[in-house]
Design a protein around this motif. Sequence first.
Motif, mmCIF file in Angstrom:
data_model
loop_
_atom_site.group_PDB
_atom_site.id
_atom_site.type_symbol
_atom_site.label_atom_id
_atom_site.label_comp_id
_atom_site.label_asym_id
_atom_site.label_seq_id
_atom_site.Cartn_x
_atom_site.Cartn_y
_atom_site.Cartn_z
ATOM 1 N N SER A 1 -21.576 -13.265 17.663
ATOM 2 C CA SER A 1 -23.027 -13.415 17.826
ATOM 3 C C SER A 1 -23.844 -12.451 16.969
ATOM 4 C CB SER A 1 -23.408 -13.239 19.304
ATOM 5 O OG SER A 1 -23.012 -11.956 19.763
ATOM 6 N N ALA A 2 -23.407 -11.182 16.907
ATOM 7 C CA ALA A 2 -24.165 -10.188 16.142
ATOM 8 C C ALA A 2 -24.250 -10.579 14.671
ATOM 9 C CB ALA A 2 -23.526 -8.812 16.282
ATOM 10 N N VAL A 3 -23.130 -11.067 14.141
ATOM 11 C CA VAL A 3 -23.092 -11.482 12.739
ATOM 12 C C VAL A 3 -23.972 -12.707 12.525
ATOM 13 C CG1 VAL A 3 -21.619 -12.279 10.852
ATOM 14 C CG2 VAL A 3 -20.770 -10.557 12.461
ATOM 15 N N ILE A 4 -23.847 -13.687 13.416
ATOM 16 C CA ILE A 4 -24.595 -14.940 13.281
ATOM 17 C C ILE A 4 -26.098 -14.695 13.354
ATOM 18 C CG2 ILE A 4 -25.051 -17.187 14.363
ATOM 19 C CD1 ILE A 4 -22.089 -17.134 15.315
ATOM 20 N N PHE B 1 -16.983 -4.611 20.214
ATOM 21 C CA PHE B 1 -17.228 -3.524 19.266
ATOM 22 C C PHE B 1 -16.167 -3.512 18.166
ATOM 23 C CE2 PHE B 1 -16.377 0.798 17.828
ATOM 24 C CZ PHE B 1 -17.634 1.231 17.442
ATOM 25 N N CYS B 2 -14.909 -3.687 18.558
ATOM 26 C CA CYS B 2 -13.802 -3.659 17.593
ATOM 27 C C CYS B 2 -13.828 -4.862 16.652
ATOM 28 C CB CYS B 2 -12.462 -3.614 18.335
ATOM 29 S SG CYS B 2 -12.172 -2.061 19.214
ATOM 30 N N ILE B 3 -14.511 -5.922 17.047
ATOM 31 C CA ILE B 3 -14.629 -7.108 16.189
ATOM 32 C C ILE B 3 -15.880 -7.019 15.330
ATOM 33 C CG2 ILE B 3 -15.046 -9.607 16.187
ATOM 34 C CD1 ILE B 3 -13.232 -9.795 18.642
ATOM 35 N N ILE B 4 -17.007 -6.661 15.966
ATOM 36 C CA ILE B 4 -18.299 -6.661 15.255
ATOM 37 C C ILE B 4 -18.329 -5.651 14.104
ATOM 38 C CG2 ILE B 4 -20.720 -5.956 15.479
ATOM 39 C CD1 ILE B 4 -20.863 -7.388 18.092
ATOM 40 N N MET B 5 -17.904 -4.421 14.372
ATOM 41 C CA MET B 5 -18.028 -3.357 13.367
ATOM 42 C C MET B 5 -17.282 -3.678 12.069
ATOM 43 S SD MET B 5 -20.233 -1.311 14.302
ATOM 44 C CE MET B 5 -21.095 -0.590 15.678
ATOM 45 N N PRO B 6 -15.968 -3.946 12.128
ATOM 46 C CA PRO B 6 -15.278 -4.276 10.868
ATOM 47 C C PRO B 6 -15.782 -5.565 10.242
ATOM 48 C CG PRO B 6 -13.806 -4.585 12.750
ATOM 49 C CD PRO B 6 -15.018 -3.890 13.257
ATOM 50 N N HIS C 1 -16.090 -24.029 18.430
ATOM 51 C CA HIS C 1 -16.048 -22.633 18.008
ATOM 52 C C HIS C 1 -14.890 -21.927 18.708
ATOM 53 C CE1 HIS C 1 -18.698 -22.634 21.618
ATOM 54 N NE2 HIS C 1 -18.007 -21.556 21.915
ATOM 55 N N SER C 2 -14.552 -20.750 18.216
ATOM 56 C CA SER C 2 -13.423 -19.980 18.755
ATOM 57 C C SER C 2 -12.191 -20.877 18.911
ATOM 58 C CB SER C 2 -13.808 -19.374 20.117
ATOM 59 O OG SER C 2 -12.818 -18.470 20.569
ATOM 60 N N VAL C 3 -11.788 -21.463 17.794
ATOM 61 C CA VAL C 3 -10.734 -22.481 17.834
ATOM 62 C C VAL C 3 -9.339 -21.896 18.032
ATOM 63 C CG1 VAL C 3 -12.060 -24.073 16.399
ATOM 64 C CG2 VAL C 3 -10.457 -22.494 15.306
ATOM 65 N N ILE C 4 -9.216 -20.576 17.990
ATOM 66 C CA ILE C 4 -7.898 -19.964 18.195
ATOM 67 C C ILE C 4 -7.780 -19.408 19.617
ATOM 68 C CG2 ILE C 4 -6.297 -18.160 17.442
ATOM 69 C CD1 ILE C 4 -7.604 -18.369 14.665
ATOM 70 N N GLU C 5 -8.697 -18.490 19.960
ATOM 71 C CA GLU C 5 -8.578 -17.790 21.253
ATOM 72 C C GLU C 5 -8.745 -18.708 22.456
ATOM 73 O OE1 GLU C 5 -10.669 -14.214 23.864
ATOM 74 O OE2 GLU C 5 -11.416 -14.680 21.862
ATOM 75 N N ASP C 6 -9.806 -19.516 22.471
ATOM 76 C CA ASP C 6 -10.094 -20.327 23.655
ATOM 77 C C ASP C 6 -8.999 -21.342 23.985
ATOM 78 O OD1 ASP C 6 -12.362 -18.873 23.885
ATOM 79 O OD2 ASP C 6 -13.770 -20.474 23.381
ATOM 80 N N PRO C 7 -8.523 -22.153 23.023
ATOM 81 C CA PRO C 7 -7.457 -23.103 23.355
ATOM 82 C C PRO C 7 -6.167 -22.413 23.808
ATOM 83 C CG PRO C 7 -8.511 -23.745 21.310
ATOM 84 C CD PRO C 7 -9.015 -22.368 21.646
ATOM 85 N N GLY D 1 -21.561 -21.526 5.099
ATOM 86 C CA GLY D 1 -20.108 -21.348 5.166
ATOM 87 C C GLY D 1 -19.657 -20.135 5.951
ATOM 88 N N MET D 2 -20.249 -18.969 5.681
ATOM 89 C CA MET D 2 -19.831 -17.750 6.376
ATOM 90 C C MET D 2 -20.188 -17.792 7.856
ATOM 91 S SD MET D 2 -18.042 -15.779 4.560
ATOM 92 C CE MET D 2 -18.028 -14.411 5.704
ATOM 93 N N LEU D 3 -21.334 -18.381 8.182
ATOM 94 C CA LEU D 3 -21.727 -18.511 9.590
ATOM 95 C C LEU D 3 -20.743 -19.421 10.321
ATOM 96 C CD1 LEU D 3 -25.589 -18.987 9.157
ATOM 97 C CD2 LEU D 3 -24.421 -16.950 9.999
ATOM 98 N N TRP D 4 -20.386 -20.521 9.672
ATOM 99 C CA TRP D 4 -19.431 -21.465 10.274
ATOM 100 C C TRP D 4 -18.077 -20.805 10.471
ATOM 101 C CZ3 TRP D 4 -14.791 -23.332 8.338
ATOM 102 C CH2 TRP D 4 -14.198 -24.346 9.086
ATOM 103 N N LEU D 5 -17.628 -20.054 9.466
ATOM 104 C CA LEU D 5 -16.329 -19.382 9.533
ATOM 105 C C LEU D 5 -16.310 -18.351 10.658
ATOM 106 C CD1 LEU D 5 -13.796 -19.757 7.779
ATOM 107 C CD2 LEU D 5 -14.486 -17.743 6.486
ATOM 108 N N THR D 6 -17.405 -17.593 10.792
ATOM 109 C CA THR D 6 -17.503 -16.579 11.846
ATOM 110 C C THR D 6 -17.421 -17.210 13.232
ATOM 111 O OG1 THR D 6 -18.881 -15.169 10.441
ATOM 112 C CG2 THR D 6 -18.950 -14.751 12.814
ATOM 113 N N ALA D 7 -18.196 -18.269 13.451
ATOM 114 C CA ALA D 7 -18.203 -18.932 14.762
ATOM 115 C C ALA D 7 -16.868 -19.613 15.043
ATOM 116 C CB ALA D 7 -19.330 -19.961 14.820
#
Length: 330
Positions: free
Chosen positions: A246-249, A191-196, A274-280, A231-237
């Motif tokens: 997912s909601a944005v995509i 929720f805190c990610i999707i809304m903003p 995807h999620s190249v920061i959090e997952d690694p 571009g925006m879809l790629w950046l989001t993922a």
Amino acid sequence: LQMTKKTEDIFQKTKSGTRQGLIKGWKGLLWLLKIIIPISFVTSLLVHFGVIYKLDFLLTPVMTWMSLPPSAALVLIVGLFTGPYGAVAALWAMPFSMEHMTLIAIFILIAHNLIQESIVQGNSGINVFFAAFFRLFRALAVTFVCAKIMGVTADTGVAAGMGNFSRETQPFLTMVIFWGWGTFKLIIQIFCIIMPLMVGLELAKIFNFITCITKIISPFLSVMGLDRSTGMLWLTATIFGLAYGSAVIVEETQSNEYKKEDLTKLHLSIGVNHSVIEDPVLFIPLGLPLLWLWVPRLIAAIIAAWMYYVFLSARRFYAKRADHKKLCNY
């Protein structure tokens, strides 16, 4: 007077964009909850009753091929169903060599949370079964190649047997409470990610920031083999991942017209990378080298998109030749 009108216009646009973003964000969250809640609960049941631990036979035959010990099958199964978090927890409990943990991490980073994330991809431009199969295939292939480059074998280091994985049985009610609390925290995070994010995206559209952003990243998108329109879809993922983003995509792909070929290339790319920061980052406490957590996925994503481009070009060339041959025969 002109300044006042301009200020009022900006205020109205901001108000309208914020309202639209919140509405879309809420709708996207509700749609995502229909996936997260049942799938996460069923997965928790599988873990609680030990069913998931009996599925290792599905991957055990290919463990040696990927230069991994048979006990690694359990961690991969957990990662495929529950995501990187479950895999990291399993790795903490099972003493593998550093090389084997690195290979396991590479596999999990590509093919994790396969059911939920494949459904997200299936609702935004690609066949759900193909999305899941492709990620699984790429995970196997990339892990195999990395093992050869690293010179790892199934016997490298000391690996634990299946029996060394500690699984504490807990009361069913405790499991449900634990699942409920974990799911609630996950929903709050999303929720805190999707809304903003949705509000920011709507404002970016209204004030034409999207064009500026896509221009900035378009050179990199070209290297990735992707069309700048995605571009925006790629950046989001890439930043938020397939679950959080997912909601944005889904919203973007369903409310805007994209070429099917461009969406397919995008999904082949972000499915792998995807999620190249959090997952690694989850695997860093295990002492794994960042180079192997980032580079193989990036290269695999680039190859996937360009291979699809070559496939499309070859198909078009063949179609043209076939039409030309028919015309000559006529």
